[in-house]
Scaffold this active site. Structure first.
Site, PDB file in Angstrom:
ATOM      1  N   PHE A 138       0.855  -1.188   0.000  1.00 45.57           N
ATOM      2  CA  PHE A 138       0.000   0.000   0.000  1.00 45.57           C
ATOM      3  C   PHE A 138       0.887   1.233   0.000  1.00 45.57           C
ATOM      4  O   PHE A 138       1.737   1.393   0.876  1.00 45.57           O
ATOM      5  CB  PHE A 138      -0.933   0.029   1.218  1.00 45.57           C
ATOM      6  CG  PHE A 138      -1.874   1.202   1.161  1.00 45.57           C
ATOM      7  CD1 PHE A 138      -3.067   1.109   0.452  1.00 45.57           C
ATOM      8  CD2 PHE A 138      -1.562   2.411   1.758  1.00 45.57           C
ATOM      9  CE1 PHE A 138      -3.920   2.204   0.346  1.00 45.57           C
ATOM     10  CE2 PHE A 138      -2.405   3.508   1.664  1.00 45.57           C
ATOM     11  CZ  PHE A 138      -3.594   3.406   0.962  1.00 45.57           C
ATOM     12  N   ASP A 223       9.150   2.533   1.931  1.00 49.21           N
ATOM     13  CA  ASP A 223       7.972   3.278   2.384  1.00 49.21           C
ATOM     14  C   ASP A 223       7.778   2.949   3.870  1.00 49.21           C
ATOM     15  O   ASP A 223       7.277   1.887   4.219  1.00 49.21           O
ATOM     16  CB  ASP A 223       6.759   2.851   1.549  1.00 49.21           C
ATOM     17  CG  ASP A 223       5.468   3.510   2.012  1.00 49.21           C
ATOM     18  OD1 ASP A 223       5.450   4.084   3.124  1.00 49.21           O
ATOM     19  OD2 ASP A 223       4.467   3.446   1.269  1.00 49.21           O
ATOM     20  N   LYS A 252       2.580   9.695   8.416  1.00 50.60           N
ATOM     21  CA  LYS A 252       1.671   9.433   9.542  1.00 50.60           C
ATOM     22  C   LYS A 252       2.052  10.062  10.885  1.00 50.60           C
ATOM     23  O   LYS A 252       1.539  11.089  11.252  1.00 50.60           O
ATOM     24  CB  LYS A 252       1.441   7.924   9.669  1.00 50.60           C
ATOM     25  CG  LYS A 252       0.614   7.395   8.492  1.00 50.60           C
ATOM     26  CD  LYS A 252       0.036   6.039   8.721  1.00 50.60           C
ATOM     27  CE  LYS A 252      -1.068   5.716   7.742  1.00 50.60           C
ATOM     28  NZ  LYS A 252      -0.670   5.053   6.511  1.00 50.60           N
TER      29      LYS A 252
HETATM   30  C1  LIG Z   1      -0.995   5.242   5.076  1.00 52.25           C
HETATM   31  C2  LIG Z   1       0.060   4.831   4.144  1.00 52.25           C
HETATM   32  C3  LIG Z   1       0.345   5.582   2.986  1.00 52.25           C
HETATM   33  C4  LIG Z   1      -0.490   6.751   2.557  1.00 52.25           C
HETATM   34  O1  LIG Z   1      -0.419   7.812   3.443  1.00 52.25           O
HETATM   35  P1  LIG Z   1      -1.472   9.018   3.327  1.00 52.25           P
HETATM   36  O2  LIG Z   1      -0.975  10.004   4.342  1.00 52.25           O
HETATM   37  O3  LIG Z   1      -2.816   8.459   3.638  1.00 52.25           O
HETATM   38  O4  LIG Z   1      -1.385   9.523   1.946  1.00 52.25           O
HETATM   39  C5  LIG Z   1       1.415   5.178   2.204  1.00 52.25           C
HETATM   40  N1  LIG Z   1       2.154   4.120   2.525  1.00 52.25           N
HETATM   41  C6  LIG Z   1       1.911   3.373   3.628  1.00 52.25           C
HETATM   42  C7  LIG Z   1       2.794   2.214   3.944  1.00 52.25           C
HETATM   43  C8  LIG Z   1       0.847   3.688   4.464  1.00 52.25           C
HETATM   44  O5  LIG Z   1       0.592   2.934   5.531  1.00 52.25           O
END
Ligand SMILES: *Cc1c(COP(=O)(O)O)cnc(C)c1O
Length: 400
Positions: A138, A223, A252
């Site tokens: 994700f 990420d 986050k």
């Molecule tokens: C939540 C998340 C995102 C996206 O972050 P947003 O602030 O909602 O755009 C991207 N990568 C990972 C691994 C995430 O958990």
């Protein structure tokens, strides 16, 4: 307005992109949240891994208050003191030499994808643009990060997607090796998959990826939007693996709940970004970065990483005990305070039952209960949650 009417109004005026639980939170402190009716919850979700320091951490609150009274925003046409301070802290405590600030995880990943393409084109030629990502990953909801996300359920309805992405199974080095071609410029992955079901890399996987990327001259991008900022018991998850990425994204929990995103970059790659190449109006503004400095210092100075490791071990052991007692629990896994419990059946009802008992937990991929408590959670709070979970599980067993 009472809570029923507020919830009805919400459905009327807010785009229906979320199915919400019938709770209206109004106040939070540490691991606790209270709703409009005064009901208390112990939070094992942290606003989706955002409130790693707990709710309304006093240092973050004070930093926001003090900054709001001085200056909130001026744009990146000028130098911004807390932005400089936060970038220095991030560089000091990571592999990175430079930071680009934005406002969310998707945006941070978007920046990484753009920079990977630009760097590769300059270094290796025009048709180096392809990015390899993982199945069940994700990476966000913008068109590029949505395409990078290796789950077709998120792609539905948005074709045509961005060209230049390839997906391989997580934890499979051979698949990555085979997918790399003359067009490949980078591999992007989460060092632990969050939304994909709390999937932990097997021993040596990330090291293997690093070696392949070095051998082929392509970038390794991590990420850490969900697992960075102490979630796994180290400031960044890659620190468990004895490797360094070329770029890394965080968002986050970076500013204790204030919207922020950041792309951490090695010097040689950062040079491919020149003035005008990439930008964000709000990125790294006074308010967000002042909160970020306070949040990062609190994580480092208040023993949160140690607490995360210690309570995380206890938590995983307790989940393992539950697994032994209930045969419909198929697997438990985790590192630090990101933990998953995979069930044979759908977990949505369990989340609702736990909510009635005053615990906020989450379910991802339909069958994986996911626990993301603040890093200050105690063993005693974990034990209370586990005993509620066992009661809910017993109810399921007897109704079968
Ligand atoms: C939540 C998340 C995102 C996206 O972050 P947003 O602030 O909602 O755009 C991207 N990568 C990972 C691994 C995430 O958990």
């Amino acid at each position: 307005m009472d809570s029923q009417n507020l919830m009805m109004l919400s459905e009327q005026v807010i785009a229906h992109t979320y199915n919400r639980f019938p709770i209206l939170p109004v106040r939070g402190k540490g691991t606790r949240i209270w709703d409009i009716e005064g009901k208390e919850y112990i939070d094992f979700f942290s606003g989706l891994a955002v409130c790693n320091l707990g709710h309304c951490h006093p240092k973050v609150v004070r930093a926001i208050q003090a900054q709001a009274e001085k200056l909130i925003h001026v744009s990146n046409l000028y130098y911004i003191e807390p932005q400089i301070e936060l970038a220095s802290l991030l560089c000091k405590h990571s592999f990175a030499d430079k930071v680009f600030f934005c406002n969310s995880g998707a945006e941070a990943n978007e920046g990484a994808l753009k920079l990977a393409r630009k760097y590769a084109k300059e270094k290796a030629g025009e048709d180096r643009y392809e990015i390899i990502t993982m199945e069940r990953s994700f990476h966000g909801r913008t068109l590029a990060t949505l395409t990078a996300t290796g789950q077709t359920k998120y792609h539905k309805g948005y074709a045509p997607l961005m060209p230049g992405f390839k997906y391989v199974p997580f934890n499979n080095l051979k698949a990555v090796r085979e997918a790399i071609g003359s067009k490949t410029c980078a591999v992007l992955l989460e060092p632990i998959q969050g939304e994909g079901g709390v999937n932990i890399p097997s021993e040596g996987y990330l090291k293997g990826l690093r070696e392949i990327c070095d051998e082929k001259g392509i970038l390794l991008i991590l990420d850490e939007v969900q697992v960075g900022m102490g979630r796994t018991g180290k400031l960044f998850a890659y620190e468990h693996e004895d490797i360094q990425p070329d770029m890394l994204t965080v968002a986050k929990s970076l500013a204790g709940g204030v919207p922020i995103g950041a792309l951490l970059i090695k010097e040689e790659i950062a040079r491919s970004f020149e003035p005008g190449d990439h930008a964000s109006t709000f990125g790294g503004n006074f308010l967000a970065t002042a909160a970020g400095v306070a949040a990062l210092n609190a994580i480092l100075e208040e023993g949160m990483l140690e607490n995360c490791r210690r309570v995380g071990e206890h938590f995983l052991a307790r989940l393992q005990e539950v697994k032994e007692r209930f045969p419909f629990v198929q697997d438990v896994r985790g590192r630090g305070l990101i933990l998953g419990m995979e069930l044979e059946m759908d977990g949505a009802e369990i989340v609702k039952e736990m909510m009635k008992r005053g615990f906020l937990i989450n379910c991802t991929m339909n069958k994986v209960l996911r626990f993301l408590p603040p890093l200050i959670v105690t063993e005693e709070e974990v034990d209370r949650m586990i005993s509620a979970l066992e009661k809910v599980f017993k109810g399921i067993k007897s109704s079968e």
